[in-house]
Design a protein around this motif. Structure first.
Motif, PDB file in Angstrom:
ATOM      1  N   PHE A  50     -36.143  -4.820  -4.106  1.00 17.97           N
ATOM      2  CA  PHE A  50     -34.770  -4.814  -3.960  1.00 17.97           C
ATOM      3  C   PHE A  50     -34.120  -6.250  -3.660  1.00 17.97           C
ATOM      4  CE2 PHE A  50     -35.502  -0.799  -5.958  1.00 17.97           C
ATOM      5  CZ  PHE A  50     -34.790  -1.029  -6.603  1.00 17.97           C
ATOM      6  N   ASN A  51     -34.138  -5.941  -2.209  1.00 12.36           N
ATOM      7  CA  ASN A  51     -33.913  -7.010  -1.518  1.00 12.36           C
ATOM      8  C   ASN A  51     -33.369  -8.530  -1.539  1.00 12.36           C
ATOM      9  OD1 ASN A  51     -32.290  -5.065   0.093  1.00 12.36           O
ATOM     10  ND2 ASN A  51     -33.738  -5.235   2.233  1.00 12.36           N
ATOM     11  N   TYR A  53     -34.787  -9.304  -4.658  1.00 12.76           N
ATOM     12  CA  TYR A  53     -34.019  -9.882  -5.827  1.00 12.76           C
ATOM     13  C   TYR A  53     -32.272  -9.550  -6.130  1.00 12.76           C
ATOM     14  CZ  TYR A  53     -38.366  -9.665  -8.830  1.00 12.76           C
ATOM     15  OH  TYR A  53     -39.312 -10.316  -9.119  1.00 12.76           O
ATOM     16  N   GLY A  54     -32.237  -9.553  -4.553  1.00 10.48           N
ATOM     17  CA  GLY A  54     -30.518  -9.763  -4.183  1.00 10.48           C
ATOM     18  C   GLY A  54     -30.048  -8.056  -5.389  1.00 10.48           C
ATOM     19  N   LEU A  55     -30.216  -7.220  -4.894  1.00  6.14           N
ATOM     20  CA  LEU A  55     -29.585  -5.891  -6.317  1.00  6.14           C
ATOM     21  C   LEU A  55     -29.857  -5.399  -5.265  1.00  6.14           C
ATOM     22  CD1 LEU A  55     -32.861  -5.387  -8.488  1.00  6.14           C
ATOM     23  CD2 LEU A  55     -30.413  -6.562  -8.912  1.00  6.14           C
ATOM     24  N   HIS A  56     -28.161  -4.083  -5.244  1.00  3.35           N
ATOM     25  CA  HIS A  56     -27.961  -3.422  -4.736  1.00  3.35           C
ATOM     26  C   HIS A  56     -29.207  -2.050  -4.478  1.00  3.35           C
ATOM     27  CE1 HIS A  56     -25.253  -0.342  -2.791  1.00  3.35           C
ATOM     28  NE2 HIS A  56     -25.134   1.517  -3.954  1.00  3.35           N
ATOM     29  N   TYR A  57     -29.314  -1.861  -3.276  1.00  3.38           N
ATOM     30  CA  TYR A  57     -30.112  -0.748  -3.496  1.00  3.38           C
ATOM     31  C   TYR A  57     -29.557   1.052  -2.483  1.00  3.38           C
ATOM     32  CZ  TYR A  57     -34.321   2.083  -1.662  1.00  3.38           C
ATOM     33  OH  TYR A  57     -34.949   2.913  -1.878  1.00  3.38           O
ATOM     34  N   TYR A  62     -33.005   5.692  -5.955  1.00  2.34           N
ATOM     35  CA  TYR A  62     -34.587   5.064  -5.782  1.00  2.34           C
ATOM     36  C   TYR A  62     -35.165   5.401  -5.018  1.00  2.34           C
ATOM     37  CZ  TYR A  62     -31.866   1.809  -8.674  1.00  2.34           C
ATOM     38  OH  TYR A  62     -30.967   1.455  -9.917  1.00  2.34           O
ATOM     39  N   TYR A 123     -36.577  -1.934  -9.687  1.00  2.00           N
ATOM     40  CA  TYR A 123     -35.984  -3.757  -9.408  1.00  2.00           C
ATOM     41  C   TYR A 123     -36.673  -3.725 -10.549  1.00  2.00           C
ATOM     42  CZ  TYR A 123     -40.842  -3.467  -7.829  1.00  2.00           C
ATOM     43  OH  TYR A 123     -42.078  -3.701  -7.144  1.00  2.00           O
ATOM     44  N   TYR A 126     -35.012  -5.377 -13.863  1.00  2.00           N
ATOM     45  CA  TYR A 126     -34.253  -6.806 -14.165  1.00  2.00           C
ATOM     46  C   TYR A 126     -34.799  -7.728 -13.864  1.00  2.00           C
ATOM     47  CZ  TYR A 126     -30.677  -2.835 -11.525  1.00  2.00           C
ATOM     48  OH  TYR A 126     -29.569  -1.850 -11.464  1.00  2.00           O
ATOM     49  N   HIS A 127     -35.999  -7.936 -13.675  1.00  2.00           N
ATOM     50  CA  HIS A 127     -36.622  -9.107 -14.706  1.00  2.00           C
ATOM     51  C   HIS A 127     -37.630  -9.133 -15.695  1.00  2.00           C
ATOM     52  CE1 HIS A 127     -40.372  -8.284 -11.701  1.00  2.00           C
ATOM     53  NE2 HIS A 127     -39.597  -7.870 -11.093  1.00  2.00           N
TER      54      HIS A 127
END
Length: 510
Positions: A50-51, A53-57, A62, A123, A126-127
């Motif tokens: 998550f970190n 990809y710059g995503l809030h965790y 989660y 995560y 998101y991709h």
């Protein structure tokens, strides 16, 4: 452990509460991390993704709730599998229903783990496309569900194997002398340890190493305890003679172990490491441990046998002393009666009193010794039999046949060892109302005594105070034989509706 397995209800309670305790502990640890998640970042297996990809965790979203759901799934699966499905299949009860439940459990684990994985690995959405993520997650969790069911099955196999080994340990040891109870317990501990390593998902190399080395150690311990060490000590040799035998065994065993390791690990470094570790462990740890345990066991057994022998003598002496109240008064009274019988020309009475006096003198004096001459023991038997003949000679229906060898020189025996068999024969074999017979044979050949007693059996009358009393004489003499002549005697008893027979063989000493 054995007592618990013999009572399944108690063992099931322990399993239930142990599983519940692990479940509760896991929840407490998750809750502790939830409380700390607002202060600092709590590490989880996929947080770094998550970190990246710059995503809030969110720890709760989660990790916490998906893990709580998984722990609840594991807990429920264990209870259903261990207390419903496996017992039903093992006892062949509702087999079809339990197979359906097992299939449903597998599907539930697969679906539940797949769903929770979409949150643990959130995560990915998101991709990657949703279809790709679901396809990947549910394909992966088919393997994971198989692994969970395999671990549940392995637990059940270990449980029932331990149950079989412990409940049949005596039978296994009687059929295979080299297998010891310690070896059986070691195998069970080894299985549980391997299971724990599989649960912890440690490196396969470590699992295989323990899988190979520990069984060899258990087998080598049994071989040492029943073959190498006894043979070494019987020849008067020491530790290094025994250790050399272990060395030869390890060299022979290492060759197939090496091939097995090369097949599992590959032909390079793992082969050398496995062979070296196995050889070093067996030569240093197993050999030394086996020697120390065997020597301590010998010392403990010697001490126990000494204590048992002393206790046996003390108990026997105490039993005799209880009946020896004021022996000088009894001797004086017997001498007075003997003199009176001679004055009145009562030869039979005088003979009986004289023999009774000889028996009492024997009990007071020679019975206190550890061993006496076999000749003196035979004299006591003759006196007792003669007294009994005085009582029964008026009846023509009572036949007492004795074939006791005379002039036995040099052999020693524990006192009062043979008389219980003759007492038992006269007690149960003589009836003044029915035909009765007793045959007593005593012979020796070199240093071996052969003793046989064959007598009739009669039912006791309803008003006979001895009717329901079997006596403790034969029980005591069996115990004395085991203590005084271990592995040097054979006692055989046979009984039918009308006769009782004993055959005793003892290797005596000079």
């Amino acid at each position: 452990m054995e007592k618990l397995i013999q009572k399944p209800a108690n063992f099931n309670k322990i399993e239930f509460w142990t599983a519940s305790a692990f479940f509760g502990l896991a929840l407490v640890m998750l809750l502790t991390k939830v409380a700390n998640s607002n202060i600092y970042e709590v590490w989880t297996p996929y947080r770094y993704m998550f970190n990246e990809y710059g995503l809030h965790y969110s720890y709760s979203k989660y990790y916490f709730f998906p893990q709580v759901a998984r722990y609840l799934l594991y807990y429920g699966s264990f209870l259903l599998w261990n207390f419903v499905i496996v017992p039903g299949l093992y006892e062949k009860r509702n087999t079809a229903l339990n197979i359906i439940l097992a299939c449903m459990l597998f599907c539930s684990i697969w679906l539940f783990c797949g769903i929770t994985d979409t949150w643990l690995k959130g995560y990915l959405f998101y991709h990657k496309s949703a279809g790709y993520v679901y396809n990947l997650v549910f394909k992966t969790n088919i393997i994971y569900a198989l692994w969970v069911v395999m671990m549940l099955t392995l637990y059940s196999m270990i449980k029932y194997a331990a149950n079989f080994l412990l409940t049949n340990s005596e039978k296994i040891q009687s059929n295979y002398k080299i297998i010891t109870r310690e070896g059986i317990i070691a195998v069970i501990i080894w299985m549980v340890f391997i299971y724990g390593l599989l649960l912890l998902d440690v490196h396969i190399e470590l699992i295989v190493l323990i899988l190979v080395v520990v069984p060899i150690a258990i087998g080598l311990y049994g071989l040492s305890a029943y073959t190498f060490i006894p043979a070494t000590l019987n020849k008067g040799k020491g530790f290094f003679n025994y250790w050399f035998k272990v060395l030869l065994s390890v060299v022979i065993i290492t060759i197939p172990v090496g091939f097995l390791a090369s097949f599992m690990f590959g032909p390079k470094d793992s082969l050398i490491i496995t062979m070296a570790f196995n050889a070093g462990f067996q030569l240093i740890v197993t050999s030394t441990f086996s020697w120390i345990v065997y020597k301590r066991r010998l010392a403990n057994n010697a001490e126990i046998n000494t204590l048992k022998t002393a206790l046996g003598h003390s108990t026997a002496n105490l039993d005799f002393l209880r009946s020896q109240i004021n022996p000088h008064f009894l001797f004086n009274a017997l001498n007075t009666l003997y003199g009176t019988a001679l004055q009145e020309n009562a030869e039979r009475t005088g003979e009986g009193i004289q023999r009774l006096g000889d028996m009492m003198r024997f009990m007071l004096q020679e019975n206190m010794q550890d061993k006496i001459s076999l000749t003196r023991e035979i004299d006591y038997l003759d006196n007792y039999i003669s007294l009994q003949k005085l009582r029964t000679q008026a009846s023509n229906d009572i036949i007492i046949d004795t074939q006791i060898e005379d002039h036995i020189l040099g052999l020693q025996i524990a006192p009062m060892l043979l008389i219980p068999f003759i007492e038992n024969a006269f007690k149960h074999g003589i009836s003044l109302r029915e035909p009765s017979h007793i045959k007593i044979t005593l012979q020796t050949k070199e240093d071996t005594l052969y003793f046989d007693v064959h007598n009739s059996i009669h039912k006791k009358l309803e008003n006979d105070p001895e009717r329901d009393k079997s006596g403790i004489g034969l029980i005591n003499v069996r115990q004395r034989l085991q203590l005084l002549y271990p592995k040097r005697h054979e006692l055989i008893t046979r009984e039918n509706a009308s006769e009782f027979f004993i055959h005793l063989t003892i290797k005596l000493s000079n």
